[in-house]
Design an enzyme around this catalytic site. Structure first.
Site, short mmCIF file in Angstrom:
data_model
loop_
_atom_site.label_atom_id
_atom_site.label_comp_id
_atom_site.label_asym_id
_atom_site.label_seq_id
_atom_site.Cartn_x
_atom_site.Cartn_y
_atom_site.Cartn_z
N ASP A 1 -2.14 3.25 -4.12
CA ASP A 1 -2.35 2.94 -2.63
C ASP A 1 -0.74 3.34 -2.47
OD1 ASP A 1 -4.09 3.26 -0.84
OD2 ASP A 1 -3.12 1.73 -0.03
N HIS B 1 -3.30 6.42 9.10
CA HIS B 1 -2.89 5.03 8.84
C HIS B 1 -3.29 3.86 9.77
CE1 HIS B 1 0.39 3.47 6.62
NE2 HIS B 1 -0.96 2.07 6.69
N LYS C 1 -0.67 8.44 3.53
CA LYS C 1 -1.22 7.99 4.70
C LYS C 1 -0.61 8.24 5.43
CE LYS C 1 -2.95 3.36 3.03
NZ LYS C 1 -1.95 2.82 2.08
N TYR D 1 5.21 3.29 3.42
CA TYR D 1 6.09 1.94 3.14
C TYR D 1 7.30 2.24 2.67
CZ TYR D 1 1.62 0.93 2.93
OH TYR D 1 -0.28 0.29 3.14
#
Ligand code: A2P
Length: 284
Positions: A48, A111, A78, A53
């Site tokens: 994931d 997201h 996302k 990130y």
């Protein structure tokens, strides 16, 4: 579910391996590469990821350095909040594929929802435009399934009312200390798979005495109980770790079943230790 490669089936028939390695807060570069290699080596088939990130290059490199074929892995990403809307979402998707060095994704998610409080009266339309981009990517076969993340029912229902393709997944914060009953019940009733981010509550669950006590009944850790509890509730957990022995530990959850009584005890735990991030007000 009997192993990490066993799958849930999404509403479009696509298979999704039942536990993912989470990568939120995983540093890019060698750390990400090591974590992905450790996970795939331990049998994980589902990673994931997310653009925000800031580690998709390392995640992609990790994927390439594994011996496992791309088709055997399930990769999620996302679209971040600054990239909402049709055109920006399309560009964000391209950037994610480029960073990961992949030519398709298995799952792409919005997201966070646009919301009344943060985005004003236009919020529904903003979500709709991002969703139209995901629908187009899905129609074109560039992503095998599409969904949302952090959507409350009051974000999801208006999107579903207008959508050509109903979301296949809603990824939400979910753990024994934060169960989001309304979201989970609505999604399960509508055949939308719930995924659990921070199934360990970013470690906050691990010092809970009730969970530790239950873990002792099975010779397991509180982390393993949290992960198994998700699965037994029909929710797909995404435990994050960069530590190979913990990545292994989190995968050893198929040799026991939490009893109905212990499930009931966990299901009845009060709210404790949530992140506090609220999709109605979250404005990073
Ligand atoms: P680390 O990445 O340093 O191994 P969540 O998935 O709920 O967000 O939790 C992630 C946090 O929990 C990270 O700090 C991770 O640490 C830690 N963690 C993951 N698995 C375990 C485990 N089995 N035991 C203890 N801590 C864990």
């Amino acid at each position: 579910m009997n192993s990490l490669s066993d799958c849930f089936t999404l509403r479009n028939g696509y298979k999704i391996p039942c536990v993912a390695l989470g990568t939120w807060q995983t540093p890019d570069g060698d750390t990400a590469i090591r974590a992905i290699k450790a996970a795939v080596g331990a049998g994980y088939r589902h990673i994931d990821a997310a653009a925000v990130y800031a580690n998709e290059k390392g995640v992609g490199e990790g994927i390439r350095r594994c011996d496992t074929k791309r088709e055997e892995l399930f990769i999620t990403s996302k679209v971040w909040n600054t990239e909402r809307g049709y055109d920006k979402t399309m560009r964000a998707f391209d950037k994610t594929l480029e960073d990961l060095q992949l030519d398709y994704l298995d799952l792409y998610l919005i997201h966070w929802p646009a919301s009344q409080k943060v985005n004003g009266d236009n919020w529904r339309q903003i979500n709709q435009e991002s969703w139209s981009a995901l629908e187009k990517l899905y129609e074109d076969g560039r992503v095998k399934s599409i969904g949302v993340s952090n959507f409350y029912v009051h974000h999801l229902q208006p999107l579903m009312d207008e959508a050509k393709v109903i979301p296949m997944v809603n990824q939400i914060e979910y753990n024994p200390g934060f169960k989001q009953k309304e979201q989970v019940e609505f999604c399960q009733k509508n055949d939308i798979l719930v995924e659990a981010w921070s199934p360990l509550g970013e470690k906050r669950m691990l010092s809970n005495e009730v969970l530790k006590g239950i873990a002792g009944n099975y010779n397991k850790s509180a982390a393993q109980i949290c992960i198994k509890w998700c699965l037994q509730n029909g929710v797909l957990p995404l435990p994050k770790s960069i530590t190979p022995y913990r990545i292994q530990e989190n995968s050893k959850i198929f040799d026991f079943t939490i009893s109905a009584e212990d499930m009931a005890t966990i299901n009845a735990l009060p709210v404790f230790g949530t992140s506090g991030l609220d999709p109605d007000t979250f404005d990073p």
